[in-house]
Structure formats: structure tokens, C-alpha cells
Write a protein that holds these residues in place. Structure first.
Motif, PDB file in Angstrom:
ATOM      1  N   GLY A  41      53.089  24.000  47.793  1.00  0.00           N
ATOM      2  CA  GLY A  41      53.908  23.633  46.642  1.00  0.00           C
ATOM      3  C   GLY A  41      53.658  24.430  45.378  1.00  0.00           C
ATOM      4  O   GLY A  41      54.269  24.154  44.346  1.00  0.00           O
ATOM      5  N   TYR A  42      52.777  25.417  45.437  1.00  0.00           N
ATOM      6  CA  TYR A  42      52.527  26.257  44.263  1.00  0.00           C
ATOM      7  C   TYR A  42      53.616  27.322  44.138  1.00  0.00           C
ATOM      8  O   TYR A  42      54.189  27.765  45.129  1.00  0.00           O
ATOM      9  CB  TYR A  42      51.169  26.961  44.374  1.00  0.00           C
ATOM     10  N   VAL A  43      53.869  27.759  42.917  1.00  0.00           N
ATOM     11  CA  VAL A  43      54.726  28.909  42.653  1.00  0.00           C
ATOM     12  C   VAL A  43      53.771  30.079  42.440  1.00  0.00           C
ATOM     13  O   VAL A  43      52.914  30.029  41.557  1.00  0.00           O
ATOM     14  CB  VAL A  43      55.603  28.680  41.404  1.00  0.00           C
ATOM     15  N   VAL A  44      53.886  31.120  43.263  1.00  0.00           N
ATOM     16  CA  VAL A  44      52.905  32.203  43.261  1.00  0.00           C
ATOM     17  C   VAL A  44      53.566  33.538  42.955  1.00  0.00           C
ATOM     18  O   VAL A  44      54.549  33.917  43.587  1.00  0.00           O
ATOM     19  CB  VAL A  44      52.186  32.299  44.629  1.00  0.00           C
ATOM     20  N   ASP A  45      52.997  34.249  41.982  1.00  0.00           N
ATOM     21  CA  ASP A  45      53.330  35.649  41.746  1.00  0.00           C
ATOM     22  C   ASP A  45      52.140  36.464  42.210  1.00  0.00           C
ATOM     23  O   ASP A  45      50.998  35.978  42.209  1.00  0.00           O
ATOM     24  CB  ASP A  45      53.606  35.916  40.264  1.00  0.00           C
ATOM     25  N   HIS A  46      52.388  37.711  42.589  1.00  0.00           N
ATOM     26  CA  HIS A  46      51.332  38.539  43.163  1.00  0.00           C
ATOM     27  C   HIS A  46      51.233  39.874  42.437  1.00  0.00           C
ATOM     28  O   HIS A  46      52.248  40.512  42.154  1.00  0.00           O
ATOM     29  CB  HIS A  46      51.618  38.774  44.652  1.00  0.00           C
ATOM     30  N   ALA A  47      50.009  40.277  42.142  1.00  0.00           N
ATOM     31  CA  ALA A  47      49.722  41.612  41.603  1.00  0.00           C
ATOM     32  C   ALA A  47      48.767  42.298  42.570  1.00  0.00           C
ATOM     33  O   ALA A  47      47.810  41.678  43.045  1.00  0.00           O
ATOM     34  CB  ALA A  47      49.094  41.512  40.217  1.00  0.00           C
ATOM     35  N   ALA A  48      49.008  43.579  42.850  1.00  0.00           N
ATOM     36  CA  ALA A  48      48.201  44.301  43.819  1.00  0.00           C
ATOM     37  C   ALA A  48      47.116  45.166  43.186  1.00  0.00           C
ATOM     38  O   ALA A  48      46.301  45.742  43.900  1.00  0.00           O
ATOM     39  CB  ALA A  48      49.098  45.165  44.700  1.00  0.00           C
ATOM     40  N   ASP A  49      47.099  45.269  41.863  1.00  0.00           N
ATOM     41  CA  ASP A  49      46.054  46.055  41.208  1.00  0.00           C
ATOM     42  C   ASP A  49      45.845  45.545  39.781  1.00  0.00           C
ATOM     43  O   ASP A  49      46.583  44.687  39.304  1.00  0.00           O
ATOM     44  CB  ASP A  49      46.368  47.553  41.222  1.00  0.00           C
ATOM     45  N   GLY A  50      44.828  46.080  39.123  1.00  0.00           N
ATOM     46  CA  GLY A  50      44.477  45.611  37.790  1.00  0.00           C
ATOM     47  C   GLY A  50      45.553  45.854  36.746  1.00  0.00           C
ATOM     48  O   GLY A  50      45.774  45.020  35.870  1.00  0.00           O
ATOM     49  N   VAL A  51      46.230  46.968  36.819  1.00  0.00           N
ATOM     50  CA  VAL A  51      47.279  47.286  35.840  1.00  0.00           C
ATOM     51  C   VAL A  51      48.441  46.304  35.974  1.00  0.00           C
ATOM     52  O   VAL A  51      48.920  45.745  34.984  1.00  0.00           O
ATOM     53  CB  VAL A  51      47.757  48.753  35.995  1.00  0.00           C
ATOM     54  N   GLN A  52      48.867  46.085  37.187  1.00  0.00           N
ATOM     55  CA  GLN A  52      49.963  45.139  37.420  1.00  0.00           C
ATOM     56  C   GLN A  52      49.544  43.727  37.004  1.00  0.00           C
ATOM     57  O   GLN A  52      50.336  42.981  36.428  1.00  0.00           O
ATOM     58  CB  GLN A  52      50.375  45.165  38.890  1.00  0.00           C
ATOM     59  N   ALA A  53      48.300  43.359  37.263  1.00  0.00           N
ATOM     60  CA  ALA A  53      47.804  42.035  36.868  1.00  0.00           C
ATOM     61  C   ALA A  53      47.863  41.865  35.353  1.00  0.00           C
ATOM     62  O   ALA A  53      48.287  40.818  34.856  1.00  0.00           O
ATOM     63  CB  ALA A  53      46.373  41.844  37.362  1.00  0.00           C
ATOM     64  N   PRO A 109      47.026  43.880  51.548  1.00  0.00           N
ATOM     65  CA  PRO A 109      48.354  43.332  51.821  1.00  0.00           C
ATOM     66  C   PRO A 109      48.386  42.124  52.760  1.00  0.00           C
ATOM     67  O   PRO A 109      49.076  41.146  52.493  1.00  0.00           O
ATOM     68  CB  PRO A 109      49.128  44.507  52.425  1.00  0.00           C
ATOM     69  N   ARG A 110      47.661  42.179  53.860  1.00  0.00           N
ATOM     70  CA  ARG A 110      47.708  41.061  54.812  1.00  0.00           C
ATOM     71  C   ARG A 110      47.090  39.805  54.224  1.00  0.00           C
ATOM     72  O   ARG A 110      47.604  38.696  54.410  1.00  0.00           O
ATOM     73  CB  ARG A 110      47.013  41.452  56.118  1.00  0.00           C
ATOM     74  N   LEU A 111      45.980  39.955  53.513  1.00  0.00           N
ATOM     75  CA  LEU A 111      45.324  38.802  52.897  1.00  0.00           C
ATOM     76  C   LEU A 111      46.207  38.203  51.807  1.00  0.00           C
ATOM     77  O   LEU A 111      46.388  36.984  51.739  1.00  0.00           O
ATOM     78  CB  LEU A 111      43.963  39.198  52.329  1.00  0.00           C
ATOM     79  N   SER A 112      46.780  39.054  50.953  1.00  0.00           N
ATOM     80  CA  SER A 112      47.617  38.533  49.874  1.00  0.00           C
ATOM     81  C   SER A 112      48.859  37.837  50.429  1.00  0.00           C
ATOM     82  O   SER A 112      49.262  36.783  49.937  1.00  0.00           O
ATOM     83  CB  SER A 112      47.998  39.635  48.883  1.00  0.00           C
ATOM     84  N   ALA A 113      49.464  38.383  51.485  1.00  0.00           N
ATOM     85  CA  ALA A 113      50.638  37.746  52.090  1.00  0.00           C
ATOM     86  C   ALA A 113      50.269  36.381  52.660  1.00  0.00           C
ATOM     87  O   ALA A 113      50.998  35.396  52.477  1.00  0.00           O
ATOM     88  CB  ALA A 113      51.222  38.644  53.180  1.00  0.00           C
ATOM     89  N   SER A 114      49.131  36.302  53.321  1.00  0.00           N
ATOM     90  CA  SER A 114      48.681  35.041  53.901  1.00  0.00           C
ATOM     91  C   SER A 114      48.381  34.008  52.816  1.00  0.00           C
ATOM     92  O   SER A 114      48.769  32.842  52.926  1.00  0.00           O
ATOM     93  CB  SER A 114      47.435  35.293  54.757  1.00  0.00           C
ATOM     94  N   LEU A 115      47.691  34.433  51.764  1.00  0.00           N
ATOM     95  CA  LEU A 115      47.372  33.526  50.668  1.00  0.00           C
ATOM     96  C   LEU A 115      48.642  33.040  49.964  1.00  0.00           C
ATOM     97  O   LEU A 115      48.783  31.848  49.675  1.00  0.00           O
ATOM     98  CB  LEU A 115      46.442  34.200  49.667  1.00  0.00           C
ATOM     99  N   CYS A 116      49.561  33.951  49.683  1.00  0.00           N
ATOM    100  CA  CYS A 116      50.822  33.564  49.034  1.00  0.00           C
ATOM    101  C   CYS A 116      51.568  32.545  49.883  1.00  0.00           C
ATOM    102  O   CYS A 116      52.018  31.509  49.382  1.00  0.00           O
ATOM    103  CB  CYS A 116      51.706  34.785  48.791  1.00  0.00           C
ATOM    104  N   ARG A 117      51.679  32.812  51.160  1.00  0.00           N
ATOM    105  CA  ARG A 117      52.400  31.921  52.065  1.00  0.00           C
ATOM    106  C   ARG A 117      51.745  30.531  52.091  1.00  0.00           C
ATOM    107  O   ARG A 117      52.415  29.510  51.955  1.00  0.00           O
ATOM    108  CB  ARG A 117      52.442  32.520  53.471  1.00  0.00           C
ATOM    109  N   GLY A 118      50.432  30.497  52.236  1.00  0.00           N
ATOM    110  CA  GLY A 118      49.730  29.221  52.285  1.00  0.00           C
ATOM    111  C   GLY A 118      49.837  28.437  50.986  1.00  0.00           C
ATOM    112  O   GLY A 118      50.056  27.219  51.007  1.00  0.00           O
ATOM    113  N   LEU A 119      49.692  29.123  49.870  1.00  0.00           N
ATOM    114  CA  LEU A 119      49.797  28.445  48.575  1.00  0.00           C
ATOM    115  C   LEU A 119      51.210  27.925  48.327  1.00  0.00           C
ATOM    116  O   LEU A 119      51.397  26.816  47.830  1.00  0.00           O
ATOM    117  CB  LEU A 119      49.361  29.392  47.450  1.00  0.00           C
ATOM    118  N   GLU A 120      52.204  28.718  48.689  1.00  0.00           N
ATOM    119  CA  GLU A 120      53.594  28.285  48.527  1.00  0.00           C
ATOM    120  C   GLU A 120      53.910  27.088  49.417  1.00  0.00           C
ATOM    121  O   GLU A 120      54.623  26.179  49.009  1.00  0.00           O
ATOM    122  CB  GLU A 120      54.547  29.454  48.783  1.00  0.00           C
ATOM    123  N   GLU A 121      53.341  27.065  50.630  1.00  0.00           N
ATOM    124  CA  GLU A 121      53.536  25.921  51.522  1.00  0.00           C
ATOM    125  C   GLU A 121      52.941  24.641  50.925  1.00  0.00           C
ATOM    126  O   GLU A 121      53.402  23.548  51.222  1.00  0.00           O
ATOM    127  CB  GLU A 121      52.917  26.201  52.890  1.00  0.00           C
TER     128      GLU A 121
END
Length: 70
Positions: free
Chosen positions: A29-41, A15-27
Motif C-alpha cells: 500500500g505504499y506509494v514508491v518513487d525510485h532513484a538509482a543514484d545519488g544525483v537522482q536521489a 535493478p533487480r533488488l530495487s524492482a523487488s523492493l518497489c513491488r513489495g512495498l507497493e503491494e
């Protein structure tokens, strides 16, 4: 003409890594969706993404298998 933003699917279970990556990528200018496991991906992968950022070790799936199936 202004180009459309790049859409990314981030697949990361920590969770902490994905939140940090999403925030940085969005900053950047990327549009980011997040999946936390293989099924959701797999469910989200049907979307219109320009690129995927995938953790190899995932709950309920394997990142390498997910990428190979794309």
C-alpha cells in the motif's frame, strides 16, 4: 476518514533488488518513487516523502551523505 498513503523514496542502484523492493512495498500500500543514484536521489528528495529507504553505496553519490544532507 481514510488516511493518505505513505510516500517513500527508494534509493537503490541494483535493478533487480530495487524492482523487488518497489513491488513489495507497493503491494503493502505504499506509494514508491525510485532513484538509482545519488544525483537522482537529490533531485527527487525535494518531493513530499514520508520516509526514505537508502542504500549506503551508490553511484554518483553516497547514501550516508544524502541522508545527512536531508
Amino acid at each position: 476518514a481514510r488516511s493518505a498513503p505513505v510516500r517513500l523514496l527508494l534509493v537503490e542502484d541494483e535493478p533487480r533488488l530495487s524492482a523487488s523492493l518497489c513491488r513489495g512495498l507497493e503491494e503493502e500500500g505504499y506509494v514508491v518513487d525510485h532513484a538509482a543514484d545519488g544525483v537522482q536521489a537529490e533531485e527527487l528528495a525535494a518531493g513530499d516523502y514520508d520516509a526514505f529507504v537508502v542504500d549506503w553505496r551508490l553511484p554518483r553519490g553516497d547514501g550516508r551523505q544524502f541522508v545527512a544532507a536531508l
